[in-house]
Design a protein around this motif. Structure first.
Motif, short mmCIF file in Angstrom:
data_model
loop_
_atom_site.label_atom_id
_atom_site.label_comp_id
_atom_site.label_asym_id
_atom_site.label_seq_id
_atom_site.Cartn_x
_atom_site.Cartn_y
_atom_site.Cartn_z
N ASP A 136 0.85 -1.19 0.00
CA ASP A 136 0.00 0.00 0.00
C ASP A 136 0.89 1.24 0.00
O ASP A 136 1.58 1.51 0.98
N GLU B 206 0.33 4.35 0.42
CA GLU B 206 0.05 5.29 1.51
C GLU B 206 0.72 4.84 2.80
O GLU B 206 1.26 5.65 3.55
N GLU B 207 0.71 3.53 3.05
CA GLU B 207 1.36 3.00 4.25
C GLU B 207 2.87 3.19 4.17
O GLU B 207 3.52 3.56 5.14
N LEU C 249 4.52 5.50 2.45
CA LEU C 249 4.83 6.92 2.60
C LEU C 249 4.63 7.41 4.03
O LEU C 249 5.36 8.28 4.50
N ALA C 250 3.68 6.82 4.74
CA ALA C 250 3.42 7.22 6.12
C ALA C 250 4.57 6.86 7.05
O ALA C 250 4.77 7.49 8.08
N ASP D 41 7.66 9.11 -5.19
CA ASP D 41 6.86 9.64 -4.09
C ASP D 41 7.64 9.65 -2.78
O ASP D 41 7.51 10.57 -1.97
#
Length: 197
Positions: free
Chosen positions: A145, A147-148, A150-151, A180
């Motif tokens: 994922d 988003e995970e 990048l978090a 990213d």
């Protein structure tokens, strides 16, 4: 394929490294072949030599070595295998940087072999509490994922024992994810540069 990749790296100013692993195409080098240390040294040296030869013909110089898959994970904890890898790298080119997990036997072996070392973290892999990677055979080992990833990547990069970040090429959307990640790091004020600078 190696020559084409090297030429692209040269064109875009990307540092190049060897990624030697067990000769196990069927399992992508991700299972232990139980080689003796001297066999590991020979295997790793041959693979680095092969890439270095192609790189030289393409006008590219290797910067680093990072063992692949099962060989990497074994060298994290097995000093005999780690030393075998360190000897192989030093025998080919002692200016190469050896990448490995922070505080691993691989990093210690690289230092004993007289090599520069790069302590790496993995943007797209889960960790055990002891700092080793969760085996791919376990659920949640690979973080796909974006988003995970990048978090968590800025926190990983800010650790005092981290010099470089790995994103696996077979992670879905890896190229965009790498872009990213770079943007997230730079946005957090973290300088992104070639490891050899």
């Amino acid at each position: 394929m190696m020559r084409d990749t090297l030429l692209l790296a040269r064109e875009y100013g990307v540092a190049v490294g060897a990624h030697p692993g067990f000769a196990d195409r069927e399992h992508f080098g991700r299972r232990d072949l139980h080689l003796l240390p001297e066999e590991v040294t020979d295997l790793v040296a041959r693979q680095i030599d092969a890439l270095a030869s192609i790189a030289s013909a393409a006008g590219v110089r290797l910067q680093h070595v990072k063992p692949h898959g099962a060989l990497y994970n074994i060298a994290v904890r097995d000093r005999r295998v780690a030393d075998a890898i360190g000897r192989a790298v030093a025998s080919v080119d002692s200016s190469l940087i050896l990448f490995g997990l922070p505080d691993s036997e691989l990093i210690a072996a690289g230092k004993v072999a007289g090599l520069r070392t790069g302590r790496e973290t993995f943007a797209d892999r889960a960790y055990r509490p002891d700092g080793t990677l969760v085996p791919r055979s376990e659920a949640g080992a690979v973080i796909s994922d974006p988003e995970e990833v990048l978090a968590r990547v800025v926190g990983l990069a800010r650790r005092p024992n981290v010099d470089t970040i790995c994103v696996h090429g077979d992670t879905p959307g890896a190229a965009q994810l790498a872009l990213d990640i770079r943007a997230a790091l730079e946005g957090a004020g973290i300088e992104v540069r070639n490891f050899s600078n």
